[in-house]
Design a protein around this motif. Sequence first.
Motif, short mmCIF file in Angstrom:
data_model
loop_
_atom_site.label_atom_id
_atom_site.label_comp_id
_atom_site.label_asym_id
_atom_site.label_seq_id
_atom_site.Cartn_x
_atom_site.Cartn_y
_atom_site.Cartn_z
N GLY A 52 0.73 -1.39 -0.02
CA GLY A 52 0.17 -0.11 0.02
C GLY A 52 0.73 1.20 0.12
N ILE A 53 1.99 1.26 0.83
CA ILE A 53 2.80 2.58 0.75
C ILE A 53 3.68 2.63 -0.56
CG2 ILE A 53 4.73 3.39 1.83
CD1 ILE A 53 4.01 2.15 4.52
N THR A 54 3.84 1.47 -1.28
CA THR A 54 4.54 1.45 -2.45
C THR A 54 3.54 2.02 -3.43
OG1 THR A 54 5.77 -0.30 -1.80
CG2 THR A 54 5.78 0.26 -4.12
N ALA A 55 2.27 1.62 -3.43
CA ALA A 55 1.32 2.12 -4.46
C ALA A 55 1.14 3.64 -4.25
CB ALA A 55 0.37 1.45 -4.47
N ALA A 56 0.94 4.08 -2.88
CA ALA A 56 0.59 5.44 -2.69
C ALA A 56 1.89 6.43 -2.99
CB ALA A 56 0.54 5.57 -1.06
N TYR A 57 2.95 6.02 -3.17
CA TYR A 57 4.01 6.70 -3.61
C TYR A 57 4.34 6.64 -5.26
CZ TYR A 57 8.97 8.51 -4.05
OH TYR A 57 9.91 9.16 -4.31
N PHE A 58 4.12 5.71 -5.78
CA PHE A 58 4.43 5.67 -7.15
C PHE A 58 3.17 5.88 -7.95
CE2 PHE A 58 7.88 3.06 -5.64
CZ PHE A 58 8.88 3.65 -6.66
N LEU A 59 1.79 5.59 -7.59
CA LEU A 59 0.50 5.74 -8.12
C LEU A 59 -0.24 7.05 -7.51
CD1 LEU A 59 -0.45 2.02 -8.80
CD2 LEU A 59 1.09 3.60 -10.09
N ASN A 60 0.31 7.47 -6.61
CA ASN A 60 -0.50 8.66 -5.97
C ASN A 60 -1.91 8.12 -5.44
OD1 ASN A 60 1.39 10.76 -6.06
ND2 ASN A 60 0.66 11.33 -8.21
N ALA A 61 -1.77 6.91 -4.81
CA ALA A 61 -2.97 6.34 -4.46
C ALA A 61 -3.22 6.51 -2.73
CB ALA A 61 -2.84 4.73 -4.84
N SER A 62 -4.60 6.45 -2.46
CA SER A 62 -4.81 6.40 -1.22
C SER A 62 -6.06 5.91 -0.94
CB SER A 62 -4.85 8.02 -0.71
OG SER A 62 -5.97 8.69 -1.50
N SER A 81 -12.45 2.75 0.09
CA SER A 81 -12.29 3.01 -1.31
C SER A 81 -10.78 3.10 -1.79
CB SER A 81 -13.20 3.73 -2.03
OG SER A 81 -14.53 3.38 -1.93
N LEU A 82 -10.12 2.36 -2.57
CA LEU A 82 -8.88 2.71 -3.28
C LEU A 82 -9.46 3.81 -4.15
CD1 LEU A 82 -5.81 2.36 -3.44
CD2 LEU A 82 -6.42 0.95 -5.40
N THR A 83 -8.34 4.89 -4.00
CA THR A 83 -8.61 6.23 -4.92
C THR A 83 -7.06 6.43 -5.55
OG1 THR A 83 -8.09 8.04 -3.21
CG2 THR A 83 -10.39 7.12 -3.60
N ILE A 84 -7.07 7.03 -6.72
CA ILE A 84 -5.94 7.46 -7.48
C ILE A 84 -5.95 8.96 -7.79
CG2 ILE A 84 -4.53 7.15 -9.66
CD1 ILE A 84 -4.76 4.11 -9.51
N LYS A 85 -5.03 9.62 -7.53
CA LYS A 85 -4.98 11.06 -7.74
C LYS A 85 -4.85 11.44 -9.45
CE LYS A 85 -2.95 15.40 -6.23
NZ LYS A 85 -1.88 16.10 -5.42
N ILE A 153 -11.28 3.80 -7.11
CA ILE A 153 -11.09 2.71 -8.31
C ILE A 153 -11.82 1.51 -8.08
CG2 ILE A 153 -9.23 1.25 -9.41
CD1 ILE A 153 -8.87 4.09 -10.06
N PHE A 154 -11.56 1.11 -6.88
CA PHE A 154 -12.59 -0.03 -6.28
C PHE A 154 -12.97 0.15 -4.90
CE2 PHE A 154 -8.50 -1.72 -5.47
CZ PHE A 154 -8.65 -2.38 -4.42
N THR A 155 -13.96 -0.66 -4.00
CA THR A 155 -14.55 -0.28 -3.02
C THR A 155 -14.71 -1.67 -2.42
OG1 THR A 155 -15.41 1.72 -3.65
CG2 THR A 155 -16.18 0.64 -1.52
N VAL A 156 -14.40 -1.76 -1.15
CA VAL A 156 -14.67 -2.80 -0.15
C VAL A 156 -16.00 -2.52 0.79
CG1 VAL A 156 -13.95 -5.07 1.20
CG2 VAL A 156 -12.40 -3.75 -0.70
N PRO A 157 -16.92 -2.99 0.76
CA PRO A 157 -17.75 -2.67 1.84
C PRO A 157 -17.45 -3.12 3.37
CG PRO A 157 -18.85 -3.70 0.07
CD PRO A 157 -17.53 -3.91 0.02
N HIS A 158 -17.89 -2.02 4.24
CA HIS A 158 -17.64 -2.61 5.83
C HIS A 158 -16.25 -2.65 6.10
CE1 HIS A 158 -21.80 -3.40 5.14
NE2 HIS A 158 -21.57 -4.60 4.49
N LEU A 159 -15.07 -2.99 5.20
CA LEU A 159 -13.72 -3.03 5.83
C LEU A 159 -13.28 -1.80 6.40
CD1 LEU A 159 -10.99 -4.74 5.93
CD2 LEU A 159 -10.44 -3.90 3.60
N GLY A 160 -13.68 -0.72 5.87
CA GLY A 160 -13.19 0.64 6.51
C GLY A 160 -13.44 1.08 8.01
#
Length: 210
Positions: A52-62, A81-85, A153-160
């Motif tokens: 997750g940290i790697t994806a956040a750094y290279f893909l501006n994901a959060s 939800s996973l989001t990309i900037k 991008i995609f969402t997982v219910p209840h996990l949040g």
Amino acid sequence: MPEQLVHDENSSGSNSNAAGRVSLEKAARVLNIFREGFLTIIAVAGVICIIGITAAYFLNASFVVFKTGSMEPHYPVGAISLTIKIPAKELKPGDVASVLRDGASVLITHRVVSVNGDPAGPQTGKAVLTLKGDANSSEDPVLYTVASAQKVIFTVPHLGAWVMAMRGPWFLGAATLVVSVLVAWSFWPKRDRKHRAEPEKTIGRLDAES
């Protein structure tokens, strides 16, 4: 006759000791399985965090957690939800995006109704977004003039809901304590079973000889 009684008592005592050792060994195996399983879960969670940290750094994901019901039923309360900037002007009607207005500190995650250019000119690199919550009867009362947005991008219910709970101080403290105990246990020196068994065998031989 007395010798036979003594022999029977010694035999029953030996059987009780053997049964006790078997029970302890079974309990130790169960605890070892629990320890290994828990440590495996921790290791997998660590790998996921690194990814997750790697994806956040290279893909501006959060990640975004839905705390209200404005996007139900597709995005219920507690969903994550996973989001990309991306640049705001690349959004299209129907996309779900999180935006942060100038001077605001709370993200708004709603569905895009329209994307228009900034009246100040294209040199600003901004776009004017009209958003609406799926569960709301009308569009948001304000327009969002932003340069970028977090596209869902995609969402997982209840996990949040679980993620938010794990960020609490009580959970972090308990998890730290449990992990510390398990790590200490895994490196704790173990006794040699052979050395424990030898004295019992020796005593048994002396009893038989007497």
